[in-house]
Design an enzyme around this catalytic site. Sequence first.
Site, PDB file in Angstrom:
ATOM      1  N   CYS A 190      51.502  42.366  35.803  1.00  0.00           N
ATOM      2  CA  CYS A 190      51.414  41.134  36.614  1.00  0.00           C
ATOM      3  C   CYS A 190      51.655  39.914  35.715  1.00  0.00           C
ATOM      4  CB  CYS A 190      50.032  41.021  37.252  1.00  0.00           C
ATOM      5  SG  CYS A 190      49.463  42.535  38.072  1.00  0.00           S
TER       6      CYS A 190
HETATM    7  N1  GLN Z   1      46.787  47.538  37.055  1.00  0.00           N
HETATM    8  C1  GLN Z   1      46.653  46.331  37.802  1.00  0.00           C
HETATM    9  C2  GLN Z   1      47.008  46.511  39.274  1.00  0.00           C
HETATM   10  O1  GLN Z   1      47.269  47.551  39.730  1.00  0.00           O
HETATM   11  C3  GLN Z   1      47.488  45.242  37.202  1.00  0.00           C
HETATM   12  C4  GLN Z   1      48.925  45.561  37.320  1.00  0.00           C
HETATM   13  C5  GLN Z   1      49.807  44.685  36.536  1.00  0.00           C
HETATM   14  O2  GLN Z   1      49.455  44.087  35.518  1.00  0.00           O
HETATM   15  N2  GLN Z   1      50.998  44.697  36.994  1.00  0.00           N
HETATM   16  O3  GLN Z   1      46.999  45.569  39.986  1.00  0.00           O
END
Ligand code: GLN
Length: 241
Positions: A2
């Site tokens: 993210c």
């Molecule tokens: N693992 C977290 C989620 O599923 C963050 C994912 C991310 O950093 N893309 O939201």
Amino acid sequence: MCRHLAWLGEPRTVASLVLEPPHGLLTQSYAPRRQSHGLMNADGWGVGLHHPETAPGSAPVRWRSSRPLWGDPSFHSVAPVLWAGSVLAAVRSATPGMPADETAAAPFTDGTWLVSHNGRVDRSVLPATAAAAAESTCDSAVLTAHVLDRGVDRLGETVAEVAAADPGARLSLLLSDGARVLAVTWGDTLSYLRTAAGVVVASEPYDDDPGWVDVADRHLVVATRDGVRVTPLEVPARAAS
Ligand code: GLN
């Protein structure tokens, strides 16, 4: 992976942080520039703020959604009049197997801290007490509960321990309590920009201002209204790469 951002300084609008910058979180939701895992961040978004009208120490407020940030006209309408001196926002690319509802979207909170996580972690290496305390079964929520239970003063140590237990984990974190912004880099990019009005700490620069400073991997950032301190994490030998 993210993308996230935190602001600490003079009150400003959420739109000026999230929607208006040429490469802000809105643009990063479909065209991030420095993201190495995942092409876009269409699985939700969240904004948390410590509002100036609430008493110091009162709980932050949040607005989260499981929809893409570009598809939320109500937020686009209100964000230009949402003001705060402490904002933490994120756009999400869900890790496979994680829940899809808005409770899995950062920022997470314990009533004081706002927390966002860029990355993934095997939940089985985290204590059952963290899973029980977490706001969601999402790995980022369980990691948040664990980090806050250990205490933010041990943030770097806790991240290094989790990394030792799950060497494939990516554990970049961003936290704010309205007085401090803390960040850890562990497997993902981070930059900050100081201006006369305050400091922004973000997964990637939201514009091409030459003042952005990139933070190296495995570092701890502590930002207050007075300055930014960046220190290398002390990594136990078994977690060193
Ligand atoms: N693992 C977290 C989620 O599923 C963050 C994912 C991310 O950093 N893309 O939201």
